[in-house]
Motif scaffolding. Structure first.
Motif, PDB file in Angstrom:
ATOM      1  N   LYS A   1     -16.711  -5.939  -5.441  1.00 37.80           N
ATOM      2  CA  LYS A   1     -16.762  -4.895  -6.485  1.00 37.80           C
ATOM      3  C   LYS A   1     -17.279  -3.575  -5.901  1.00 37.80           C
ATOM      4  CE  LYS A   1     -17.420  -7.685 -10.651  1.00 37.80           C
ATOM      5  NZ  LYS A   1     -17.168  -9.030 -10.231  1.00 37.80           N
TER       6      LYS A   1
ATOM      7  N   LYS B   1     -14.508  -2.052  -3.789  1.00 36.56           N
ATOM      8  CA  LYS B   1     -13.471  -1.477  -4.647  1.00 36.56           C
ATOM      9  C   LYS B   1     -13.913  -0.129  -5.195  1.00 36.56           C
ATOM     10  CE  LYS B   1     -10.645  -2.343  -8.674  1.00 36.56           C
ATOM     11  NZ  LYS B   1     -10.989  -2.032 -10.011  1.00 36.56           N
ATOM     12  N   LYS B   2     -15.146  -0.070  -5.672  1.00 35.09           N
ATOM     13  CA  LYS B   2     -15.659   1.176  -6.246  1.00 35.09           C
ATOM     14  C   LYS B   2     -15.853   2.249  -5.177  1.00 35.09           C
ATOM     15  CE  LYS B   2     -19.370   2.993  -9.114  1.00 35.09           C
ATOM     16  NZ  LYS B   2     -20.634   2.703  -9.784  1.00 35.09           N
TER      17      LYS B   2
ATOM     18  N   ASN C   1     -12.419   3.317  -3.865  1.00 37.93           N
ATOM     19  CA  ASN C   1     -11.421   3.604  -4.902  1.00 37.93           C
ATOM     20  C   ASN C   1     -10.135   2.795  -4.671  1.00 37.93           C
ATOM     21  OD1 ASN C   1     -10.531   4.814  -7.250  1.00 37.93           O
ATOM     22  ND2 ASN C   1      -9.660   6.566  -6.174  1.00 37.93           N
ATOM     23  N   LEU C   2     -10.314   1.490  -4.527  1.00 38.85           N
ATOM     24  CA  LEU C   2      -9.177   0.604  -4.269  1.00 38.85           C
ATOM     25  C   LEU C   2      -8.455   0.260  -5.563  1.00 38.85           C
ATOM     26  CD1 LEU C   2     -10.854  -1.836  -1.731  1.00 38.85           C
ATOM     27  CD2 LEU C   2      -9.406   0.138  -1.232  1.00 38.85           C
ATOM     28  N   LYS C   3      -7.211  -0.095  -5.454  1.00 37.07           N
ATOM     29  CA  LYS C   3      -6.402  -0.442  -6.620  1.00 37.07           C
ATOM     30  C   LYS C   3      -6.799  -1.786  -7.208  1.00 37.07           C
ATOM     31  CE  LYS C   3      -2.576   2.127  -4.706  1.00 37.07           C
ATOM     32  NZ  LYS C   3      -1.941   3.068  -5.569  1.00 37.07           N
ATOM     33  N   LYS C   4      -7.214  -2.714  -6.345  1.00 41.22           N
ATOM     34  CA  LYS C   4      -7.596  -4.031  -6.828  1.00 41.22           C
ATOM     35  C   LYS C   4      -8.765  -4.561  -6.016  1.00 41.22           C
ATOM     36  CE  LYS C   4      -3.797  -5.930  -4.157  1.00 41.22           C
ATOM     37  NZ  LYS C   4      -2.551  -6.627  -4.186  1.00 41.22           N
ATOM     38  N   GLU C   5      -9.375  -5.590  -6.542  1.00 43.84           N
ATOM     39  CA  GLU C   5     -10.520  -6.215  -5.894  1.00 43.84           C
ATOM     40  C   GLU C   5     -10.038  -7.457  -5.152  1.00 43.84           C
ATOM     41  OE1 GLU C   5     -14.209  -8.561  -7.787  1.00 43.84           O
ATOM     42  OE2 GLU C   5     -13.952  -6.507  -8.527  1.00 43.84           O
TER      43      GLU C   5
ATOM     44  N   ALA D   1      -5.877  -4.614  -0.483  1.00 44.13           N
ATOM     45  CA  ALA D   1      -6.317  -4.175  -1.808  1.00 44.13           C
ATOM     46  C   ALA D   1      -5.878  -2.748  -2.128  1.00 44.13           C
ATOM     47  CB  ALA D   1      -7.831  -4.279  -1.924  1.00 44.13           C
ATOM     48  N   SER D   2      -5.523  -1.989  -1.104  1.00 44.51           N
ATOM     49  CA  SER D   2      -5.064  -0.616  -1.321  1.00 44.51           C
ATOM     50  C   SER D   2      -3.555  -0.487  -1.172  1.00 44.51           C
ATOM     51  CB  SER D   2      -5.748   0.326  -0.334  1.00 44.51           C
ATOM     52  OG  SER D   2      -5.282   0.107   0.980  1.00 44.51           O
TER      53      SER D   2
END
Length: 71
Positions: A10, A13-14, A17-21, A45-46
């Motif tokens: 998490k 991702k934050k 600024n990834l699209k998914k975890e 994830a990106s």
């Protein structure tokens, strides 16, 4: 350090600024080549739009990581 980061997707991702975890690594200390694994997970994830650069991204991730997740 990268092994610890794998325990908190998490935060990654934050921070990036990834699209998914990606999946949580519950025993990241057992991951062989954690830097490479982290790089691969970030790329996936990106959708291959980000390349992990430890000198740039480790600071961003460390600001977001939940210390309770790495113990």
């Amino acid at each position: 350090m990268e092994a610890w980061f794998l325990s908190d997707p998490k935060a990654i991702k934050k921070a990036l600024n990834l699209k998914k975890e990606f999946k949580t690594f519950h025993h990241p200390e057992t991951v062989v080549s954690p830097k490479e694994v982290l790089a691969n997970e970030i790329e996936k994830a990106s959708n291959n739009s980000k390349i992990y650069i430890n000198t740039k991204h480790n600071l961003l991730i460390s600001k977001e990581i939940n210390v309770e997740n790495i113990f």
